[in-house]
Enzyme design. Sequence first.
Site, PDB file in Angstrom:
ATOM      1  N   ASN A  50       0.834  -1.198   0.000  1.00 12.77           N
ATOM      2  CA  ASN A  50       0.000   0.000   0.000  1.00 12.77           C
ATOM      3  C   ASN A  50       0.871   1.250   0.000  1.00 12.77           C
ATOM      4  OD1 ASN A  50       0.562  -0.998   2.626  1.00 12.77           O
ATOM      5  ND2 ASN A  50      -1.184   0.038   3.520  1.00 12.77           N
ATOM      6  N   CYS A 103     -10.667  -3.715  -3.833  1.00 15.19           N
ATOM      7  CA  CYS A 103      -9.623  -4.713  -4.108  1.00 15.19           C
ATOM      8  C   CYS A 103     -10.237  -6.052  -4.491  1.00 15.19           C
ATOM      9  CB  CYS A 103      -8.719  -4.883  -2.893  1.00 15.19           C
ATOM     10  SG  CYS A 103      -7.601  -3.494  -2.690  1.00 15.19           S
ATOM     11  N   GLU A 133       0.247   5.175   0.623  1.00  8.33           N
ATOM     12  CA  GLU A 133      -0.722   6.193   1.043  1.00  8.33           C
ATOM     13  C   GLU A 133      -0.327   7.574   0.520  1.00  8.33           C
ATOM     14  OE1 GLU A 133      -1.057   5.544   5.275  1.00  8.33           O
ATOM     15  OE2 GLU A 133      -2.234   3.716   4.920  1.00  8.33           O
ATOM     16  N   GLU A 148      -3.084  -4.740  -2.982  1.00  7.97           N
ATOM     17  CA  GLU A 148      -3.606  -5.586  -4.057  1.00  7.97           C
ATOM     18  C   GLU A 148      -3.621  -4.825  -5.380  1.00  7.97           C
ATOM     19  OE1 GLU A 148      -4.849  -4.981  -1.104  1.00  7.97           O
ATOM     20  OE2 GLU A 148      -6.033  -6.625  -0.306  1.00  7.97           O
TER      21      GLU A 148
HETATM   22  N1  THU Z   1      -5.098  -1.875   2.829  1.00  8.73           N
HETATM   23  C1  THU Z   1      -4.558  -2.601   1.796  1.00  8.73           C
HETATM   24  O1  THU Z   1      -3.568  -2.177   1.179  1.00  8.73           O
HETATM   25  N2  THU Z   1      -5.129  -3.779   1.483  1.00  8.73           N
HETATM   26  C2  THU Z   1      -6.155  -4.356   2.166  1.00  8.73           C
HETATM   27  O2  THU Z   1      -6.582  -5.455   1.822  1.00  8.73           O
HETATM   28  C3  THU Z   1      -6.776  -3.647   3.297  1.00  8.73           C
HETATM   29  C4  THU Z   1      -6.268  -2.289   3.573  1.00  8.73           C
HETATM   30  C5  THU Z   1      -4.455  -0.606   3.204  1.00  8.73           C
HETATM   31  C6  THU Z   1      -5.103   0.647   2.722  1.00  8.73           C
HETATM   32  C7  THU Z   1      -4.537   1.666   3.697  1.00  8.73           C
HETATM   33  O3  THU Z   1      -3.248   2.080   3.244  1.00  8.73           O
HETATM   34  C8  THU Z   1      -4.351   0.870   4.972  1.00  8.73           C
HETATM   35  O4  THU Z   1      -4.394  -0.489   4.590  1.00  8.73           O
HETATM   36  C9  THU Z   1      -5.378   1.120   6.043  1.00  8.73           C
HETATM   37  O5  THU Z   1      -6.555   1.553   5.558  1.00  8.73           O
END
Ligand code: THU
Length: 130
Positions: free
Chosen positions: A39, A86, A41, A52
């Site tokens: 991820n 996702c 941000e 994902e």
């Molecule tokens: N997040 C993911 O990358 N994948 C998931 O399956 C669930 C949540 C991330 C998004 C964000 O950066 C952080 O987790 C919390 O919301």
Amino acid sequence: MSLRQAALTVRENAYVPYSRYKVGAALRTPDGQIFVGCNVENVANPEGTSAEAGANAAMVAAGQTEIAEAYVIADAARPVPPCGGCRQKLAEFAKGGTRVTLATTDGVEEPVTVAELLPGAFDASHMDRT
Ligand code: THU
């Protein structure tokens, strides 16, 4: 390399100054290649991307469009459930029966299928009139 190890390794690179919640994702294509994502941000919140989504994009950028298996991992008490967006992204390139393993860094693993993650999925057939 195992999907778990690939997801664990890429998870370390997650850019998460806001949530502090690192997620790693790894996809295997039918030819055995592995694609990873973490991820990323953003200070403008909706611009952040999930692990994902990153793995999906890497796979497609490499010319692959079929997910044979997926693995998603986070450091959490329970395996991380992919968000709705996702689930739709995985479903685009996977069959309903394709396995997605949701995991924790502690070693808990919850195998589910794409169809279980996204029952009643919208797909291209819904755009047919006949
Ligand atoms: N997040 C993911 O990358 N994948 C998931 O399956 C669930 C949540 C991330 C998004 C964000 O950066 C952080 O987790 C919390 O919301």
